[in-house]
Design a protein around this motif. Structure first.
Motif, mmCIF file in Angstrom:
data_model
loop_
_atom_site.group_PDB
_atom_site.id
_atom_site.type_symbol
_atom_site.label_atom_id
_atom_site.label_comp_id
_atom_site.label_asym_id
_atom_site.label_seq_id
_atom_site.Cartn_x
_atom_site.Cartn_y
_atom_site.Cartn_z
ATOM 1 N N ARG A 75 0.835 -1.212 0.000
ATOM 2 C CA ARG A 75 0.000 0.000 0.000
ATOM 3 C C ARG A 75 0.867 1.259 0.000
ATOM 4 O O ARG A 75 0.540 2.259 -0.655
ATOM 5 C CB ARG A 75 -0.924 -0.007 1.221
ATOM 6 N N ARG A 76 1.981 1.196 0.705
ATOM 7 C CA ARG A 76 2.888 2.349 0.692
ATOM 8 C C ARG A 76 3.435 2.594 -0.714
ATOM 9 O O ARG A 76 3.649 3.737 -1.121
ATOM 10 C CB ARG A 76 4.033 2.113 1.684
ATOM 11 N N LEU A 77 3.627 1.501 -1.441
ATOM 12 C CA LEU A 77 4.083 1.625 -2.820
ATOM 13 C C LEU A 77 2.996 2.227 -3.708
ATOM 14 O O LEU A 77 3.278 3.054 -4.577
ATOM 15 C CB LEU A 77 4.484 0.250 -3.350
ATOM 16 N N PHE A 78 1.755 1.839 -3.480
ATOM 17 C CA PHE A 78 0.650 2.379 -4.281
ATOM 18 C C PHE A 78 0.470 3.878 -4.009
ATOM 19 O O PHE A 78 0.072 4.624 -4.899
ATOM 20 C CB PHE A 78 -0.658 1.651 -3.968
ATOM 21 N N ASP A 79 0.762 4.280 -2.778
ATOM 22 C CA ASP A 79 0.647 5.698 -2.429
ATOM 23 C C ASP A 79 1.784 6.517 -3.029
ATOM 24 O O ASP A 79 1.659 7.734 -3.198
ATOM 25 C CB ASP A 79 0.650 5.872 -0.911
ATOM 26 N N ASP A 144 0.644 -10.031 -8.360
ATOM 27 C CA ASP A 144 0.919 -9.987 -9.794
ATOM 28 C C ASP A 144 0.986 -8.542 -10.294
ATOM 29 O O ASP A 144 1.820 -8.196 -11.143
ATOM 30 C CB ASP A 144 -0.158 -10.745 -10.571
ATOM 31 N N TYR A 145 0.109 -7.722 -9.755
ATOM 32 C CA TYR A 145 0.062 -6.304 -10.113
ATOM 33 C C TYR A 145 1.383 -5.620 -9.742
ATOM 34 O O TYR A 145 1.905 -4.796 -10.501
ATOM 35 C CB TYR A 145 -1.123 -5.685 -9.360
ATOM 36 N N VAL A 146 1.936 -5.994 -8.586
ATOM 37 C CA VAL A 146 3.204 -5.412 -8.146
ATOM 38 C C VAL A 146 4.368 -5.959 -8.969
ATOM 39 O O VAL A 146 5.271 -5.215 -9.360
ATOM 40 C CB VAL A 146 3.423 -5.685 -6.642
ATOM 41 N N GLN A 149 4.656 -4.259 -12.027
ATOM 42 C CA GLN A 149 4.807 -2.823 -11.796
ATOM 43 C C GLN A 149 3.718 -2.013 -12.498
ATOM 44 O O GLN A 149 3.942 -0.899 -12.981
ATOM 45 C CB GLN A 149 6.191 -2.343 -12.228
ATOM 46 N N ASP A 150 2.513 -2.588 -12.534
ATOM 47 C CA ASP A 150 1.393 -1.896 -13.177
ATOM 48 C C ASP A 150 0.961 -0.651 -12.408
ATOM 49 O O ASP A 150 0.238 0.193 -12.964
ATOM 50 C CB ASP A 150 0.202 -2.854 -13.311
ATOM 51 N N TYR A 151 1.379 -0.541 -11.151
ATOM 52 C CA TYR A 151 1.030 0.641 -10.355
ATOM 53 C C TYR A 151 1.638 1.906 -10.969
ATOM 54 O O TYR A 151 1.185 3.018 -10.688
ATOM 55 C CB TYR A 151 1.513 0.468 -8.913
ATOM 56 N N LYS A 152 2.661 1.735 -11.816
ATOM 57 C CA LYS A 152 3.264 2.901 -12.483
ATOM 58 C C LYS A 152 2.375 3.430 -13.600
ATOM 59 O O LYS A 152 2.502 4.589 -14.003
ATOM 60 C CB LYS A 152 4.633 2.522 -13.048
ATOM 61 N N GLY A 159 -4.209 -1.041 -7.237
ATOM 62 C CA GLY A 159 -3.638 -1.581 -6.010
ATOM 63 C C GLY A 159 -4.410 -1.134 -4.778
ATOM 64 O O GLY A 159 -4.652 -1.920 -3.861
ATOM 65 N N LYS A 160 -4.800 0.117 -4.757
ATOM 66 C CA LYS A 160 -5.582 0.626 -3.625
ATOM 67 C C LYS A 160 -6.944 -0.055 -3.554
ATOM 68 O O LYS A 160 -7.446 -0.365 -2.468
ATOM 69 C CB LYS A 160 -5.752 2.138 -3.755
#
Length: 319
Positions: A75-79, A144-146, A149-152, A159-160
């Motif tokens: 979650r910290r990564l998504f933020d 899988d999303y992480v 690296q789809d959060y980029k 992710g949230k």
């Protein structure tokens, strides 16, 4: 039962599943259900079912706590999608499968239960299994999303949403688990009265059960107030003193000197020493938390280890 707070608010998933069947009852207290009049076979089948569900719950809770740690990190990564992170969430939390002991069958409520209670446990345990699987499935999607690296690409939006989904499923899982455990704990305690009726060591067993119940209650208070200790400080002080008084009383209990009870006497002594060790650590943690206003995740883990030692000595005694 108290509603479970969201995963991201707590230092870990919290649960009441470690609250054992004896809910602060002593040998003089009254039975609460019809199962105190069960025959020996029915009582034993209920106890085995209870023990099986407890064993599975403990292993699931350990897995979900590890999963929760990973989710908070992700979650910290998504933020902050631009943060440099090496392997957050890349590894599946270790899950110890529950292996039923002889006679345990947690997939089917025992015949010693009446039809209404059998249906209750059948339906709700099935729902618990479904929720547990759903949590794992959503977590896999998040991992899988992480990895990709789809959060980029979406600034962490998916992710949230996945995090919120795990929070929601986790709250439902533990709320339902509370209901199942609360009902079964009373039934199992009354069934146990049947098996302990003529047991020469029943007073020691109930003493240990009472201590474990108090410890489970303390652990729940600590978990729920990890980020705001002052909310539960007064209750924890009372709970600490209650457990301390019980520990002193139980430590002073005399034990048979008969050779056949030598190992039981040793385990009872080790159990009481372990409870005292828990109290000493708890006192330090409460002092630090009173000053800082928070309880660290490391301190909670330390108490978990000590609680596991207490459980081990209890199991050695009753086995």
């Amino acid at each position: 039962m108290k509603k479970i707070a969201q995963l991201l608010i707590l230092p870990a998933f919290m649960t009441t599943t470690l609250i054992i069947s004896c809910q602060n009852r002593d040998k003089g207290s009254k039975a609460q259900t019809q199962y105190a009049e069960s025959n020996g076979d029915d009582a034993n089948s209920i106890i085995k079912y209870n023990n099986g569900l407890l064993g599975q719950d403990e292993r699931r809770d350990s897995y979900l706590k590890s999963l929760g740690n990973n989710v908070r990190s992700m979650r910290r990564l998504f933020d902050n999608p631009k943060a440099t992170v090496s392997s957050i969430g890349m590894f599946e939390p270790f899950e110890t499968p529950y292996i039923p002991k002889y006679g345990e069958n947690i997939s089917s409520p025992p015949s010693g239960l009446n039809s209404s209670d059998k249906q209750f446990f059948k339906d709700n345990v099935t729902q618990l299994n479904t929720l547990y699987t759903q949590i794992k499935d959503v977590y896999k999607a998040m991992r899988d999303y992480v990895k990709a690296q789809d959060y980029k690409d979406d600034n962490g939006a998916k992710g949230k949403a996945l995090t919120d989904s795990i929070d929601n499923l986790g709250n439902k899982y533990y709320k339902l688990d509370d209901q199942v455990r609360a009902k079964l704990s009373v039934i199992a305690d009354d069934a146990e009265r049947v098996t302990l009726k003529d047991h020469p060591l029943k007073e020691y067993i109930y003493a240990m059960k009472d201590d474990r119940t108090k410890i489970a209650g303390i652990s729940m208070l600590l978990d729920s107030s990890a980020n705001n200790y002052k909310v539960s400080e007064a209750k924890l002080q009372v709970a600490f003193q209650a457990l301390k008084s019980e520990n002193e009383k139980h430590t002073a209990m005399s034990f048979s000197s008969r050779d056949e009870y030598a190992s039981k006497k040793n385990y009872f002594g080790k159990f009481n020493e372990a409870v005292n060790d828990f109290l000493l650590e708890l006192k330090r943690i409460m002092r630090d938390a009173s000053a800082s206003g928070k309880i660290s995740e490391e301190d909670l883990k330390t108490l978990d280890y000590k609680r596991e030692t207490i459980r081990s000595y209890y199991n050695n005694f009753v086995d």
